[in-house]
Write a protein that holds these residues in place. Structure first.
Motif, mmCIF file in Angstrom:
data_model
loop_
_atom_site.group_PDB
_atom_site.id
_atom_site.type_symbol
_atom_site.label_atom_id
_atom_site.label_comp_id
_atom_site.label_asym_id
_atom_site.label_seq_id
_atom_site.Cartn_x
_atom_site.Cartn_y
_atom_site.Cartn_z
ATOM 1 N N GLU A 1 27.170 24.081 16.366
ATOM 2 C CA GLU A 1 28.028 23.502 15.340
ATOM 3 C C GLU A 1 29.047 24.530 14.834
ATOM 4 O O GLU A 1 28.730 25.691 14.612
ATOM 5 C CB GLU A 1 27.163 23.014 14.184
ATOM 6 N N GLU B 1 23.793 16.182 18.238
ATOM 7 C CA GLU B 1 23.102 16.291 16.953
ATOM 8 C C GLU B 1 21.650 15.846 17.084
ATOM 9 O O GLU B 1 21.129 15.093 16.261
ATOM 10 C CB GLU B 1 23.840 15.491 15.884
ATOM 11 N N MET C 1 24.805 21.591 18.371
ATOM 12 C CA MET C 1 25.362 20.266 18.093
ATOM 13 C C MET C 1 25.415 19.407 19.360
ATOM 14 O O MET C 1 25.043 18.248 19.352
ATOM 15 C CB MET C 1 26.778 20.417 17.536
#
Lengths: 287, 234
Positions: B26, B61, B1
């Motif tokens: 993540e 991201e 992430m």
């Protein structure tokens, strides 16, 4: 005790105080939010008055249309004041920003002297009947001035406390890093702050011509007075500046009447020095 | 992430971060521990866009964020609870929370988020009308976290949340951090309190003088001589 004279001086003090209030509110807003001492604030007011003279006398607009046009134009110019004289120098020493706004004030003052000359110019008032309230004489133009000043200050208060933009502005002033880290676009907040302050300065300018002539030299003394108000109130405290501006306007008039006309000019500075000696952070300031 | 790759950061001409690479997958809770001056706060401020790196990249991201201004980075879903909390002291607790959600336009959405904040931090609802500057240290830390959560971030950067708090409050805080993580929030926790950090996180990085000197699963990092000697004192 002659009550008519007392009443007349209170009214006169209220007139000056109204100008101090609206002028100092803008000056204090810029310092409170941006920690910037805007030395050009007085010349923005002067420019408001001179531009009003031009758009009414030369272009033939009515007082109200001209005043609205000038205030809007000057508010938009506040964006340029930020982008040209303030923003490029933030992050350097505070002195650098002070100097760049001093430079702006010199340019505006001397530019205005070239354009308009140093002779004071009268601006046609929208109405100017003399009324007698009790034993006190006042003109309708003066009542307009006081009314507009207090409406503007109330509007500023409501914007700062009730609207999202106002709250974001206060947040930025209280903690710049905190504001940036929660995603407030502080560049836009700084633009908005100078737009509002510059509009308020010009509003003071278009109101001053209701009680005196427009002249390129009116900005400097106003700036000094404005600083006295802001310092006595506590730098950056907008509410305090409003209270102190009104108080100093009133007491200055009473001082001139009952103590000494000759020393009236010095009254504000004596108050300022006493306050600084006893409470260096100002009456409403926080350490 | 979050992928930080070979980050070099300078204060003026002084280099404070050297070739720092950190990955936060993540859903994870990753910690960076290190002594005062190791560059942990600098690292987080660079991720948030307050400081600009000289070289290296930061991807959130999958998106390059190192050239974006802070407000755009927050807008992408990255929250930051800074060291020193950086609250708005003269505004009320409620106003501080509202500011955290300043990007929310709909009133009902705002109220829903406020409700959720008060649910998670009941203490704050008792203090809603009080100025933030009058809160205790622990309450201020709660408010700082709640304020950041108002923006509904997907990744939260926490900078020394335990600093200056009493042990019992640190325990409470630890529960809150674990709770946020288990409800799906990815967390990058920076701490001087290595015991706390290593207890909470699955993955850990150790920084010293601006460089990453150890990294890996928490159990492994805890066993390393460096960490045992310098941070755990065993």
């Amino acid at each position: 005790m002659n009550w008519d004279i007392l009443g007349q001086q209170i009214w006169n003090g209220l007139l000056n105080g109204s100008i101090y209030v609206i002028f100092a509110a803008g000056l204090s807003l810029v310092f409170g939010v941006m920690r910037v001492i805007n030395m050009a604030h007085g010349e923005l007011t002067m420019l408001g008055a001179m531009l009003l003279f031009t758009v009414t006398s030369v272009m033939g607009l009515s007082y109200f249309a001209g005043a609205a046009l000038v205030v809007v134009m000057m508010a938009l110019a506040g964006f340029l004041v930020n982008r040209v004289t303030v923003r490029p120098f933030l992050g350097h020493s505070e002195l650098v920003v002070i100097l760049s706004t001093v430079a702006l004030s010199f340019i505006l003052l001397n530019g205005s002297l070239v354009v308009w000359g140093s002779t004071p110019k009268g601006v046609d008032k929208p109405f100017n009947e003399v009324l007698q309230v009790g034993g006190v004489y006042m003109t309708t133009a003066q009542i307009l001035l006081v009314g507009v000043c207090f409406t503007a200050v109330l509007a500023l208060y409501l914007v700062l406390t009730r609207t999202k933009l106002g709250k974001m502005t206060r947040a930025t002033g209280q903690n710049l890093l905190g504001a940036r880290l929660i995603g407030i676009n502080t560049t836009a907040v700084y633009d908005a702050t100078l737009i509002i302050a510059s509009g308020l300065a010009a509003l003071a300018g278009v109101l001053i011509v209701l009680i005196s002539a427009a002249s390129p030299n009116l900005g400097q003394p106003l700036l000094i007075t404005g600083f006295a108000v802001v310092i006595v109130a506590g730098m950056g405290n907008v509410g305090g500046a409003v209270a102190v501006g009104l108080f100093l306007g009133l007491t200055e008039a009473l001082f001139g009447q009952y103590v000494s006309t000759f020393y009236r000019q010095g009254y504000l500075y004596v108050v300022m020095i006493i306050v600084l000696l006893l409470r260096p952070q100002g009456l409403f300031g926080r350490r | 992430m979050l992928e930080i790759t070979s980050l070099d950061v300078f204060y003026g001409r002084v280099q404070v971060l050297f070739d720092v690479s950190i990955t936060v997958p993540e859903g994870e809770l990753v910690t960076v521990i290190g002594a005062n001056g190791a560059g942990k706060t600098t690292l987080l401020l660079t991720v948030s866009g307050v400081l600009k790196p000289q070289s290296g990249s930061i991807r959130f991201e999958g998106r390059e964020i190192d050239s974006l201004p802070p407000h755009e980075i927050v807008g992408l879903g990255l929250g930051h609870v800074p060291q020193g909390k950086e609250l708005f002291p003269a505004m009320t607790v409620l106003e501080n929370l509202e500011m955290g959600a300043h990007m929310v336009r709909r009133q009902d959405e705002l109220e829903e988020r406020l409700e959720r904040a008060f649910e998670s931090f009941p203490r704050l609802s008792e203090r809603a009308r009080q100025r933030a500057g009058t809160l205790s240290g622990g309450e201020q830390q709660m408010l700082a976290i709640a304020r950041a959560l108002m923006a509904k971030p997907r990744l939260l950067l926490l900078d020394e949340p335990s600093a200056g708090l009493a042990p019992i409050i640190v325990d409470h805080l630890a529960e809150i951090i674990l709770g946020m993580n288990s409800s799906g929030l990815t967390v990058l926790l920076v701490e001087q309190n290595a015991f706390l950090a290593l207890e909470l996180a699955r993955k850990a990085y150790v920084m010293e003088s601006g460089r990453v000197v150890e990294s890996g699963d928490t159990e492994v990092v805890m066993e390393s001589d460096l960490v045992r000697r310098a941070y755990l004192g065993i």
